[in-house]
Motif scaffolding. Structure first.
Motif, PDB file in Angstrom:
ATOM      1  N   THR A 196       1.080  -1.521   0.230  1.00  0.00           N
ATOM      2  CA  THR A 196       0.104   0.284   0.018  1.00  0.00           C
ATOM      3  C   THR A 196       0.855   1.157  -0.036  1.00  0.00           C
ATOM      4  OG1 THR A 196      -0.189  -0.258   2.591  1.00  0.00           O
ATOM      5  CG2 THR A 196      -2.124  -1.302   0.932  1.00  0.00           C
ATOM      6  N   PHE A 197       0.456   2.321  -1.038  1.00  0.00           N
ATOM      7  CA  PHE A 197       1.402   3.100  -0.910  1.00  0.00           C
ATOM      8  C   PHE A 197       0.235   4.398  -0.809  1.00  0.00           C
ATOM      9  CE2 PHE A 197       3.498  -0.275  -2.980  1.00  0.00           C
ATOM     10  CZ  PHE A 197       4.580   0.160  -2.350  1.00  0.00           C
ATOM     11  N   THR A 198       0.778   5.751  -0.450  1.00  0.00           N
ATOM     12  CA  THR A 198       0.503   6.962  -0.469  1.00  0.00           C
ATOM     13  C   THR A 198       0.730   7.939  -1.797  1.00  0.00           C
ATOM     14  OG1 THR A 198       1.283   7.703   0.957  1.00  0.00           O
ATOM     15  CG2 THR A 198      -0.021   7.455   1.932  1.00  0.00           C
ATOM     16  N   ASP A 199       1.980   7.030  -2.466  1.00  0.00           N
ATOM     17  CA  ASP A 199       2.140   7.957  -2.984  1.00  0.00           C
ATOM     18  C   ASP A 199       2.563   7.486  -4.850  1.00  0.00           C
ATOM     19  OD1 ASP A 199       3.506  10.504  -4.148  1.00  0.00           O
ATOM     20  OD2 ASP A 199       5.348   9.016  -4.846  1.00  0.00           O
ATOM     21  N   TYR A 200       1.784   8.035  -5.803  1.00  0.00           N
ATOM     22  CA  TYR A 200       1.225   7.340  -6.940  1.00  0.00           C
ATOM     23  C   TYR A 200       2.888   6.840  -7.670  1.00  0.00           C
ATOM     24  CZ  TYR A 200      -0.314   6.055 -11.668  1.00  0.00           C
ATOM     25  OH  TYR A 200      -1.022   5.729 -12.997  1.00  0.00           O
ATOM     26  N   ASP A 201       3.572   8.064  -7.672  1.00  0.00           N
ATOM     27  CA  ASP A 201       4.808   7.057  -8.065  1.00  0.00           C
ATOM     28  C   ASP A 201       5.729   6.203  -7.046  1.00  0.00           C
ATOM     29  OD1 ASP A 201       5.377   9.262 -10.350  1.00  0.00           O
ATOM     30  OD2 ASP A 201       5.995  11.013  -9.084  1.00  0.00           O
ATOM     31  N   ALA A 202       5.264   5.914  -6.036  1.00  0.00           N
ATOM     32  CA  ALA A 202       5.922   5.013  -5.225  1.00  0.00           C
ATOM     33  C   ALA A 202       5.160   3.887  -5.639  1.00  0.00           C
ATOM     34  CB  ALA A 202       5.377   5.633  -3.626  1.00  0.00           C
ATOM     35  N   LEU A 203       4.040   3.733  -5.858  1.00  0.00           N
ATOM     36  CA  LEU A 203       2.959   2.933  -6.712  1.00  0.00           C
ATOM     37  C   LEU A 203       3.899   2.182  -7.787  1.00  0.00           C
ATOM     38  CD1 LEU A 203       0.665   0.938  -6.366  1.00  0.00           C
ATOM     39  CD2 LEU A 203      -0.243   2.166  -8.320  1.00  0.00           C
ATOM     40  N   LEU A 204       3.580   2.872  -8.467  1.00  0.00           N
ATOM     41  CA  LEU A 204       4.738   2.567  -9.923  1.00  0.00           C
ATOM     42  C   LEU A 204       6.146   1.840  -9.873  1.00  0.00           C
ATOM     43  CD1 LEU A 204       3.557   5.230 -12.802  1.00  0.00           C
ATOM     44  CD2 LEU A 204       2.895   2.917 -12.639  1.00  0.00           C
ATOM     45  N   GLY A 205       6.736   3.186  -9.090  1.00  0.00           N
ATOM     46  CA  GLY A 205       8.166   2.501  -8.944  1.00  0.00           C
ATOM     47  C   GLY A 205       7.996   0.937  -8.102  1.00  0.00           C
ATOM     48  N   TYR A 206       7.636   0.400  -7.306  1.00  0.00           N
ATOM     49  CA  TYR A 206       7.365  -1.171  -7.080  1.00  0.00           C
ATOM     50  C   TYR A 206       7.011  -2.144  -8.233  1.00  0.00           C
ATOM     51  CZ  TYR A 206       4.680  -5.541  -5.582  1.00  0.00           C
ATOM     52  OH  TYR A 206       4.038  -6.380  -5.527  1.00  0.00           O
ATOM     53  N   GLY A 207       5.768  -1.743  -8.986  1.00  0.00           N
ATOM     54  CA  GLY A 207       6.204  -1.526 -10.595  1.00  0.00           C
ATOM     55  C   GLY A 207       5.932  -3.507 -10.727  1.00  0.00           C
ATOM     56  N   ASP A 208       5.559  -4.209  -9.603  1.00  0.00           N
ATOM     57  CA  ASP A 208       5.420  -5.917  -9.848  1.00  0.00           C
ATOM     58  C   ASP A 208       3.937  -6.233 -10.009  1.00  0.00           C
ATOM     59  OD1 ASP A 208       6.102  -8.300 -10.315  1.00  0.00           O
ATOM     60  OD2 ASP A 208       5.996  -9.223  -8.526  1.00  0.00           O
ATOM     61  N   PHE A 209       3.243  -5.449 -11.519  1.00  0.00           N
ATOM     62  CA  PHE A 209       2.526  -6.065 -11.626  1.00  0.00           C
ATOM     63  C   PHE A 209       1.768  -5.676 -13.368  1.00  0.00           C
ATOM     64  CE2 PHE A 209       2.240  -1.425  -9.110  1.00  0.00           C
ATOM     65  CZ  PHE A 209       1.740  -0.840 -10.297  1.00  0.00           C
ATOM     66  N   GLU A 210       1.202  -6.169 -13.874  1.00  0.00           N
ATOM     67  CA  GLU A 210       0.430  -6.306 -15.322  1.00  0.00           C
ATOM     68  C   GLU A 210      -0.052  -4.977 -15.825  1.00  0.00           C
ATOM     69  OE1 GLU A 210       0.461 -10.021 -17.482  1.00  0.00           O
ATOM     70  OE2 GLU A 210       0.292 -10.739 -15.015  1.00  0.00           O
ATOM     71  N   ALA A 211      -1.031  -5.025 -14.640  1.00  0.00           N
ATOM     72  CA  ALA A 211      -2.206  -3.474 -15.457  1.00  0.00           C
ATOM     73  C   ALA A 211      -2.042  -2.673 -14.023  1.00  0.00           C
ATOM     74  CB  ALA A 211      -3.272  -4.104 -15.525  1.00  0.00           C
ATOM     75  N   ILE A 212      -2.773  -1.877 -14.027  1.00  0.00           N
ATOM     76  CA  ILE A 212      -2.688  -0.778 -13.105  1.00  0.00           C
ATOM     77  C   ILE A 212      -4.621   0.104 -13.673  1.00  0.00           C
ATOM     78  CG2 ILE A 212      -1.822   1.487 -13.941  1.00  0.00           C
ATOM     79  CD1 ILE A 212      -1.428   2.104 -11.405  1.00  0.00           C
ATOM     80  N   PHE A 213      -5.796   0.363 -12.772  1.00  0.00           N
ATOM     81  CA  PHE A 213      -6.937   0.601 -12.705  1.00  0.00           C
ATOM     82  C   PHE A 213      -6.507   2.197 -12.540  1.00  0.00           C
ATOM     83  CE2 PHE A 213      -7.921  -3.819 -13.234  1.00  0.00           C
ATOM     84  CZ  PHE A 213      -8.942  -4.184 -13.926  1.00  0.00           C
ATOM     85  N   ILE A 214      -6.829   3.153 -12.764  1.00  0.00           N
ATOM     86  CA  ILE A 214      -6.544   4.907 -11.858  1.00  0.00           C
ATOM     87  C   ILE A 214      -8.446   5.358 -11.771  1.00  0.00           C
ATOM     88  CG2 ILE A 214      -5.859   6.695 -12.873  1.00  0.00           C
ATOM     89  CD1 ILE A 214      -3.696   5.728 -14.701  1.00  0.00           C
ATOM     90  N   PHE A 215      -8.435   5.177 -11.039  1.00  0.00           N
ATOM     91  CA  PHE A 215      -9.076   6.645 -10.315  1.00  0.00           C
ATOM     92  C   PHE A 215      -8.900   7.297  -9.185  1.00  0.00           C
ATOM     93  CE2 PHE A 215     -10.361   1.250 -10.146  1.00  0.00           C
ATOM     94  CZ  PHE A 215     -10.191   1.584 -11.513  1.00  0.00           C
ATOM     95  N   THR A 216      -8.182   8.380  -9.907  1.00  0.00           N
ATOM     96  CA  THR A 216      -7.695   9.785  -9.211  1.00  0.00           C
ATOM     97  C   THR A 216      -8.348  10.529  -9.299  1.00  0.00           C
ATOM     98  OG1 THR A 216      -5.805   9.798 -10.952  1.00  0.00           O
ATOM     99  CG2 THR A 216      -5.489   8.809  -9.251  1.00  0.00           C
ATOM    100  N   PRO A 217      -8.947  11.802  -9.289  1.00  0.00           N
ATOM    101  CA  PRO A 217      -9.173  13.004  -9.826  1.00  0.00           C
ATOM    102  C   PRO A 217      -9.358  13.117 -11.582  1.00  0.00           C
ATOM    103  CG  PRO A 217      -8.415  12.691  -7.655  1.00  0.00           C
ATOM    104  CD  PRO A 217      -7.837  11.761  -7.807  1.00  0.00           C
ATOM    105  N   SER A 218     -10.057  13.748 -12.181  1.00  0.00           N
ATOM    106  CA  SER A 218      -9.871  13.679 -13.419  1.00  0.00           C
ATOM    107  C   SER A 218      -9.160  14.539 -13.715  1.00  0.00           C
ATOM    108  CB  SER A 218     -11.033  14.280 -13.814  1.00  0.00           C
ATOM    109  OG  SER A 218     -12.551  13.608 -13.976  1.00  0.00           O
ATOM    110  N   GLY A 219      -8.471  15.133 -12.934  1.00  0.00           N
ATOM    111  CA  GLY A 219      -7.083  16.419 -13.576  1.00  0.00           C
ATOM    112  C   GLY A 219      -5.789  15.479 -13.089  1.00  0.00           C
ATOM    113  N   GLN A 220      -5.907  14.833 -13.212  1.00  0.00           N
ATOM    114  CA  GLN A 220      -4.421  13.946 -13.135  1.00  0.00           C
ATOM    115  C   GLN A 220      -4.533  12.663 -14.017  1.00  0.00           C
ATOM    116  OE1 GLN A 220      -3.141  12.998  -8.499  1.00  0.00           O
ATOM    117  NE2 GLN A 220      -5.348  14.222  -8.441  1.00  0.00           N
ATOM    118  N   HIS A 221      -5.234  12.427 -14.402  1.00  0.00           N
ATOM    119  CA  HIS A 221      -5.900  11.549 -15.379  1.00  0.00           C
ATOM    120  C   HIS A 221      -4.801  11.667 -16.691  1.00  0.00           C
ATOM    121  CE1 HIS A 221     -10.249  10.222 -14.559  1.00  0.00           C
ATOM    122  NE2 HIS A 221      -8.959  10.634 -13.655  1.00  0.00           N
TER     123      HIS A 221
END
Ligand SMILES: NC(=O)c1ccc[n+]([C@@H]2O[C@H](COP(=O)([O-])OP(=O)(O)OC[C@H]3O[C@@H](n4cnc5c(N)ncnc54)[C@H](O)[C@@H]3O)[C@@H](O)[C@H]2O)c1
Length: 336
Positions: free
Chosen positions: A52-77
């Motif tokens: 679990t992460f509070t930071d999007y870049d840290a999530l991607l830095g972890y990176g051991d997954f093939e797909a991501i579901f993004i449900f963040t606010p529209s301005g960050q899509h």
């Protein structure tokens, strides 16, 4: 084999998607991120999620997954799509594709996604609603001949909180984007011109947010024919979502979905149940089907059903619609 996935954004919409993903046999959620993780852990069940992460870049830095579901606010899509593509992840992102970004910036992002060889689906979930999808399939099969008029009614049950509206892009970007997409989807044609009128009939305070609560839009279609959209932020009888396609050989029409089809007849009136209360219930199946379709596209290398390019077309419509509202004139939708 389960698809290893991450989820970013666990607010109202993300929490619903996340709960659905947890029920799906085809995915394994290995990581999530949301800056408000502490507040959310009360109503989002994070058990079994290893990272679990509070930071999007840290999530991607972890990176051991093939797909991501993004449900963040529209301005960050757009930013989140670009970063996920750079990390070579397949991407499901909620609508809209972008908010304040220019069309050129969004196009460059879609080009980059293509170059990276990853799949991108945008969450125009209503395409996956069983009723609306049935209309689409039957229009395509020629049951009503050439479509002449697509009519979309989209009315919310209550005005959303100002804090959400302020960052949502307003009624046109947040709501009408769905309906421009629906008109194109049902007609099998792009929209070439929009005449949109809108005002505040429900909550005059919205004018201070530069927003409206009621709109009508008349759309011209590339293949000839028209789209007619009406929207409200508040229907006192509930969440009102209907679609109708009228064509040379007849009409296909989807009425509201109710909890029960039982009607009451008495000496005063004949009454039906109200429509399902809100989007989380009304489009529950659509949200499951859109994610299942994305997973199927990734796992079996099939084409994406609702692409970034189609979402960009909805954005182009929103830009023309906003200009029409501002000028009081019909405005051509630019696809250049
Ligand atoms: N398709 C639909 O029917 C539909 C319905 C509702 C919302 N949406 C879309 O879903 C998106 C989210 O809407 P919502 O109602 O859930 O909003 P929300 O404000 O309730 O939730 C957004 C969440 O994202 C989190 N977040 C913010 N920045 C983040 C970051 N950098 N990384 C990870 N998480 C971050 C926030 O903390 C919050 O929990 C919007 O784009 C909206 O347009 C689509």
């Amino acid at each position: 084999m389960k698809l290893k996935c991450a989820v970013a954004g666990l607010g109202t919409n993300g929490a619903m998607h996340y709960a659905q993903l947890k029920q799906m046999d085809s995915v394994d959620i290995v990581a999530v991120s949301d800056p408000r993780l502490d507040e959310l852990s009360d109503h989002v069940d994070l058990s079994g999620v290893e990272h679990t992460f509070t930071d999007y870049d840290a999530l991607l830095g972890y990176g051991d997954f093939e797909a991501i579901f993004i449900f963040t606010p529209s301005g960050q899509h757009i930013e989140h799509i670009r970063k996920a593509a750079a990390a070579k992840k397949h991407i499901f992102c909620e609508k809209p594709l972008g908010k304040d970004e220019s069309i050129e910036e969004c196009e460059a992002t879609l080009d980059f996604v293509r170059q990276q060889g990853v799949k991108l689906q945008i969450g125009f979930n209503r395409r996956f609603d069983p009723q609306f999808r049935d209309i689409h399939e039957r229009v395509k099969a020629g049951e009503i001949g050439r479509p002449h008029i697509v009519r979309v009614v989209a009315r919310d049950p209550f005005v959303l909180p100002y804090d959400f509206i302020r960052n949502s892009g307003g009624l046109i970007q947040d709501f009408a984007a769905h309906d421009f997409d629906m008109v194109s989807y049902q007609a099998g044609s792009r929209i070439t011109e929009i005449y949109l009128q809108g005002t505040t009939l429900i909550d005059p305070g919205l004018a201070e947010l530069n927003d409206i609560d009621t709109l009508t839009a008349s759309c011209k279609l590339e293949k000839d024919g028209f789209g007619l959209i009406d929207e409200s932020r508040k229907a006192v009888y509930g969440y009102d979502q209907r679609v109708e396609v009228f064509g040379e050989k007849g009409m296909l029409k989807a009425e509201n979905v109710t909890e029960s089809t039982v009607e009451l007849y008495n000496d005063e009136a004949i009454s039906l149940r109200k429509p399902l209360d809100y989007y989380l219930n009304r489009f529950k199946q659509a949200y499951i089907f859109e994610k299942a379709s994305f997973i199927d596209s990734v796992v079996n290398d099939k084409p994406i059903v609702c692409t970034g390019e189609e979402a960009l077309n909805a954005m182009r419509c929103c830009i023309a619609a906003q200009r029409s509202l501002d000028t009081g004139l019909p405005v051509k939708v630019s696809y250049e």
